[in-house]
Design a protein around this motif. Structure first.
Motif, PDB file in Angstrom:
ATOM      1  N   LYS A  33      -9.713 -18.657  23.235  1.00  0.00           N
ATOM      2  CA  LYS A  33      -8.453 -18.326  22.574  1.00  0.00           C
ATOM      3  C   LYS A  33      -7.670 -17.296  23.385  1.00  0.00           C
ATOM      4  CE  LYS A  33     -10.084 -19.670  18.132  1.00  0.00           C
ATOM      5  NZ  LYS A  33     -10.372 -19.455  16.786  1.00  0.00           N
ATOM      6  N   ARG A  34      -8.357 -16.415  24.070  1.00  0.00           N
ATOM      7  CA  ARG A  34      -7.699 -15.425  24.916  1.00  0.00           C
ATOM      8  C   ARG A  34      -6.963 -16.127  26.049  1.00  0.00           C
ATOM      9  NH1 ARG A  34     -11.950 -12.328  26.984  1.00  0.00           N
ATOM     10  NH2 ARG A  34     -12.157 -11.391  24.947  1.00  0.00           N
ATOM     11  N   ASP A  35      -7.625 -17.125  26.646  1.00  0.00           N
ATOM     12  CA  ASP A  35      -6.976 -17.898  27.707  1.00  0.00           C
ATOM     13  C   ASP A  35      -5.760 -18.654  27.171  1.00  0.00           C
ATOM     14  OD1 ASP A  35      -8.888 -17.001  29.475  1.00  0.00           O
ATOM     15  OD2 ASP A  35     -10.128 -18.813  29.348  1.00  0.00           O
ATOM     16  N   GLU A  36      -5.918 -19.220  25.977  1.00  0.00           N
ATOM     17  CA  GLU A  36      -4.802 -19.918  25.336  1.00  0.00           C
ATOM     18  C   GLU A  36      -3.642 -18.976  25.067  1.00  0.00           C
ATOM     19  OE1 GLU A  36      -4.922 -22.460  21.623  1.00  0.00           O
ATOM     20  OE2 GLU A  36      -6.906 -22.836  22.463  1.00  0.00           O
ATOM     21  N   LEU A  37      -3.950 -17.789  24.565  1.00  0.00           N
ATOM     22  CA  LEU A  37      -2.925 -16.792  24.268  1.00  0.00           C
ATOM     23  C   LEU A  37      -2.210 -16.352  25.536  1.00  0.00           C
ATOM     24  CD1 LEU A  37      -1.616 -15.068  22.082  1.00  0.00           C
ATOM     25  CD2 LEU A  37      -3.385 -13.369  22.452  1.00  0.00           C
ATOM     26  N   THR A  38      -2.944 -16.208  26.617  1.00  0.00           N
ATOM     27  CA  THR A  38      -2.340 -15.838  27.901  1.00  0.00           C
ATOM     28  C   THR A  38      -1.388 -16.933  28.372  1.00  0.00           C
ATOM     29  OG1 THR A  38      -4.316 -14.573  28.495  1.00  0.00           O
ATOM     30  CG2 THR A  38      -2.856 -15.187  30.289  1.00  0.00           C
ATOM     31  N   LYS A  39      -1.803 -18.191  28.229  1.00  0.00           N
ATOM     32  CA  LYS A  39      -0.944 -19.305  28.632  1.00  0.00           C
ATOM     33  C   LYS A  39       0.323 -19.338  27.781  1.00  0.00           C
ATOM     34  CE  LYS A  39      -4.594 -22.362  30.313  1.00  0.00           C
ATOM     35  NZ  LYS A  39      -5.340 -23.600  30.042  1.00  0.00           N
ATOM     36  N   VAL A  40       0.179 -19.145  26.478  1.00  0.00           N
ATOM     37  CA  VAL A  40       1.340 -19.159  25.582  1.00  0.00           C
ATOM     38  C   VAL A  40       2.277 -17.999  25.925  1.00  0.00           C
ATOM     39  CG1 VAL A  40       2.054 -18.818  23.182  1.00  0.00           C
ATOM     40  CG2 VAL A  40       0.191 -20.386  23.712  1.00  0.00           C
ATOM     41  N   SER A  41       1.730 -16.839  26.198  1.00  0.00           N
ATOM     42  CA  SER A  41       2.535 -15.675  26.539  1.00  0.00           C
ATOM     43  C   SER A  41       3.298 -15.907  27.846  1.00  0.00           C
ATOM     44  CB  SER A  41       1.639 -14.444  26.653  1.00  0.00           C
ATOM     45  OG  SER A  41       2.370 -13.339  27.071  1.00  0.00           O
ATOM     46  N   THR A  42       2.623 -16.463  28.826  1.00  0.00           N
ATOM     47  CA  THR A  42       3.261 -16.757  30.111  1.00  0.00           C
ATOM     48  C   THR A  42       4.370 -17.789  29.940  1.00  0.00           C
ATOM     49  OG1 THR A  42       1.190 -16.282  31.255  1.00  0.00           O
ATOM     50  CG2 THR A  42       2.832 -17.548  32.477  1.00  0.00           C
ATOM     51  N   THR A  43       4.094 -18.811  29.145  1.00  0.00           N
ATOM     52  CA  THR A  43       5.097 -19.842  28.875  1.00  0.00           C
ATOM     53  C   THR A  43       6.310 -19.248  28.173  1.00  0.00           C
ATOM     54  OG1 THR A  43       3.348 -21.499  28.697  1.00  0.00           O
ATOM     55  CG2 THR A  43       5.488 -22.082  27.772  1.00  0.00           C
TER      56      THR A  43
END
Length: 178
Positions: A33-43
């Motif tokens: 979920k941390r990786d997912e959150l990082t991707k969403v934040s970057t997007t």
């Protein structure tokens, strides 16, 4: 009481092991979920950047109409790196061209301010600063600045000459009296 203490230490050790195990399980579960959150934040960051670029020409046009030339240049400078990086896309290239046309208007306003005899020193300095930010030739700016200074100096000297030549009664004024 040592027996009781030993028993409590064993319980504490068991609890610590259980806490460590649970902590590792939580970290494992959250890592995805941390990786997912990082991707969403970057997007989200990239989408905001793209939105800023897409809205830039309209925003710059509004700022120019309001006479906010400094803000116009500041907004362009914020987007310049992205505009240059993605100029191979036709839409970004057209946005960059449109922005550059508006910047030419802004440059002209700064040059007008630089050459205006009634401009305050702070306005002149601001004009020079922003023209340099817009990659104008420093030599050209120096020439324009000296041209403006020469005009102001000549105007002042002309006023002094008139005052020296005659006082209110038509008499020639002495330089020491002046």
């Amino acid at each position: 009481h040592f027996d009781k203490m030993e028993h409590e230490l064993n319980l504490l050790s068991a609890n610590m092991n259980l806490i460590t195990k649970k902590s590792q399980e939580i970290a494992t579960n959250l890592s995805g979920k941390r990786d997912e959150l990082t991707k969403v934040s970057t997007t989200h960051f990239l989408l905001n950047k793209i939105q800023f670029i897409l809205e830039l020409p309209a925003k710059m046009e509004g700022l120019i109409e309001e006479g906010k030339f400094v803000e116009t240049v500041d907004d362009y400078i914020k987007a310049k790196k992205a505009l240059d990086s993605y100029s191979h896309f036709p839409s970004i290239k057209s946005i960059n061209l449109e922005c550059n046309e508006m910047l030419d208007q802004v440059k002209n306003k700064f040059y007008e301010q630089l050459l205006n005899n009634s401009s305050e020193p702070a306005e002149i300095n601001e004009s020079i600063e922003y023209l340099i930010k817009l990659n104008e030739n420093p030599t050209k700016l120096c020439d324009k600045y000296f041209e403006m200074c020469n005009q102001k100096l000549n105007s002042s000297l002309k006023t002094i000459r008139v005052q020296l030549e005659q006082d209110n009664n038509g008499n020639i004024m002495d330089i020491l009296q002046f």
